[in-house]
Write a protein that holds these residues in place. Structure first.
Motif, PDB file in Angstrom:
ATOM      1  N   GLU A  55     160.364 -46.508 101.874  1.00  0.00           N
ATOM      2  CA  GLU A  55     159.538 -47.998 101.778  1.00  0.00           C
ATOM      3  C   GLU A  55     160.073 -47.903 103.649  1.00  0.00           C
ATOM      4  O   GLU A  55     160.480 -47.480 103.941  1.00  0.00           O
ATOM      5  CB  GLU A  55     160.187 -49.024 101.274  1.00  0.00           C
ATOM      6  N   ARG A  56     159.055 -48.861 104.573  1.00  0.00           N
ATOM      7  CA  ARG A  56     159.460 -49.100 105.472  1.00  0.00           C
ATOM      8  C   ARG A  56     161.026 -50.112 106.108  1.00  0.00           C
ATOM      9  O   ARG A  56     161.139 -50.963 105.050  1.00  0.00           O
ATOM     10  CB  ARG A  56     158.540 -49.623 106.526  1.00  0.00           C
TER      11      ARG A  56
ATOM     12  N   LEU B  94     166.049 -50.805 104.766  1.00  0.00           N
ATOM     13  CA  LEU B  94     165.687 -49.503 104.663  1.00  0.00           C
ATOM     14  C   LEU B  94     166.168 -48.564 103.791  1.00  0.00           C
ATOM     15  O   LEU B  94     165.635 -47.164 102.841  1.00  0.00           O
ATOM     16  CB  LEU B  94     165.517 -48.467 106.124  1.00  0.00           C
TER      17      LEU B  94
ATOM     18  N   ALA C  56     164.503 -48.610 100.733  1.00  0.00           N
ATOM     19  CA  ALA C  56     162.722 -48.213 100.913  1.00  0.00           C
ATOM     20  C   ALA C  56     163.091 -46.808 100.195  1.00  0.00           C
ATOM     21  O   ALA C  56     162.682 -46.060  99.764  1.00  0.00           O
ATOM     22  CB  ALA C  56     162.765 -48.409 102.460  1.00  0.00           C
TER      23      ALA C  56
ATOM     24  N   LEU D 116     156.296 -46.365 103.381  1.00  0.00           N
ATOM     25  CA  LEU D 116     157.057 -45.900 103.844  1.00  0.00           C
ATOM     26  C   LEU D 116     157.015 -44.182 103.602  1.00  0.00           C
ATOM     27  O   LEU D 116     156.579 -43.786 102.394  1.00  0.00           O
ATOM     28  CB  LEU D 116     158.104 -45.707 103.339  1.00  0.00           C
TER      29      LEU D 116
ATOM     30  N   SER E 199     158.114 -40.401 104.408  1.00  0.00           N
ATOM     31  CA  SER E 199     159.256 -40.222 103.865  1.00  0.00           C
ATOM     32  C   SER E 199     158.766 -38.210 103.653  1.00  0.00           C
ATOM     33  O   SER E 199     157.496 -38.335 102.980  1.00  0.00           O
ATOM     34  CB  SER E 199     159.697 -40.159 103.137  1.00  0.00           C
TER      35      SER E 199
ATOM     36  N   PRO F 246     159.498 -44.882 109.076  1.00  0.00           N
ATOM     37  CA  PRO F 246     158.856 -46.292 109.075  1.00  0.00           C
ATOM     38  C   PRO F 246     158.217 -46.543 109.752  1.00  0.00           C
ATOM     39  O   PRO F 246     157.253 -45.746 111.090  1.00  0.00           O
ATOM     40  CB  PRO F 246     160.055 -47.091 109.843  1.00  0.00           C
ATOM     41  N   ARG F 247     157.146 -47.477 109.486  1.00  0.00           N
ATOM     42  CA  ARG F 247     155.571 -47.537 109.964  1.00  0.00           C
ATOM     43  C   ARG F 247     155.629 -48.870 110.811  1.00  0.00           C
ATOM     44  O   ARG F 247     156.361 -49.616 110.794  1.00  0.00           O
ATOM     45  CB  ARG F 247     154.753 -47.466 109.098  1.00  0.00           C
TER      46      ARG F 247
END
Length: 319
Positions: free
Chosen positions: A45-46, A82, A85, A93, A95, A318-319
């Motif tokens: 995830e971000r 993070l 995530a 996110l 990856s 991460p975006r």
């Protein structure tokens, strides 16, 4: 997370599995011995980004921070977000995990070793304000011991894409459902099933303080492919639990439990027990999640692996 669900011993190559074992009655067949290849893992995830403020020019200079001091609270919170995530297989996110599974003690003498490297990109796509489509793809590279002819067979395994429709609303519970496919992309008969397969998949993840836990399940059936190869009916379940600590460290367990419903009685299930740990850290500005786990196969098919060593490195975007 994990998923990371890295993917295990059935009569034909199994999708999403991290390790593989042959059946005893396969030795008597004219076909080379089939094996399992993929995983189910942990994905991501971000995280939040910590912004800095410039001081006015007239202000007196501040001393350099003490490197031994604790990180700022917002930076620690971003690290925790993070980390959580990274352990969520359907997080929002991007990856790129590289998961290597080494299976020890295979074959009639328990002296052979198989290695499966799974490349498992995870890409979330925003469909609208309410839904995400999270794509998880497993591409295995297999080093397979050949019990009939000796030596080792190297090759690409079967490609296994999954598509999860995930509610976009934030919360402590994340879930997703969708289809999973197995494409016969193997470059050698011993590293794939030779079949096109499909079925449902689902995942649920709970984020509760320092804990991240949940599970992933899938079932596939073959519907086309090489008519000389056995039909496929395979089940996978990957429960996972992770306890996060300070500075990105964590302990985790994510065994991959599989069943080949078409195998002979006593050779259907693989049930591993074990776990390990890992850490989230940065190389420059690139977040990396690395982990190591060891599993003992308490239930396994004939000639299946005794132990599995799983090492994973994830690049996070991460975006």
């Amino acid at each position: 997370m994990t998923t990371d669900i890295a993917i295990s011993d059935l009569p034909e190559i199994q999708p999403q599995m991290s390790g593989a074992n042959p059946r005893a009655d396969d030795l008597a067949s004219s076909d080379p011995i089939p094996w399992a290849t993929s995983t189910a893992a942990a994905d991501l995830e971000r995280a939040a980004v910590v912004s800095a403020q410039a001081w006015p020019l007239a202000q007196a200079p501040t001393p350099d921070p003490d490197p031994s001091a604790d990180p700022p609270q917002d930076e620690a919170a971003a690290m925790a977000d993070l980390a959580a995530a990274a352990q969520n297989p359907i997080a929002n996110l991007i990856s790129l995990p590289f998961q290597n599974n080494t299976n020890f003690g295979m074959g009639p003498n328990n002296d052979r070793t198989q290695n499966v490297l799974n490349i498992q990109p995870v890409v979330p796509i925003s469909l609208n304000d309410d839904w995400l489509l999270v794509t998880r793809t497993i591409l295995p590279f297999v080093a397979q011991p050949d019990l009939l002819n000796g030596g080792t067979v190297w090759g690409l395994g079967d490609l296994n894409p999954s598509f999860f429709f995930v509610p976009a609303a934030p919360g402590n519970l994340t879930w997703g459902i969708g289809p999973t496919l197995v494409l016969p992309t193997a470059t050698n008969r011993q590293t794939g099933t030779g079949k096109w397969s499909a079925g449902p998949a689902g995942v649920a993840v709970v984020n509760s303080g320092p804990w991240v836990y949940g599970g992933l399940m899938s079932q596939v059936w073959s519907f086309a492919g090489d008519g000389s190869r056995p039909d496929i009916s395979q089940f996978l379940m990957q429960p996972f639990a992770t306890r996060n600590f300070a500075d990105g460290w964590y302990v985790t367990s994510s065994p991959i439990i599989t069943a080949n419903w078409n195998a002979a009685s006593g050779n259907q299930w693989t049930i591993p027990i074990g776990g390990g740990g890992g850490r989230l850290f940065n190389i420059g500005t690139q977040p990396i999640n690395a982990s190591l786990q060891v599993f003992w196969n308490a239930v396994r098919p004939s000639f299946g692996a005794d132990f599995t060593l799983r090492a994973q490195v994830q690049m996070l975007f991460p975006r």
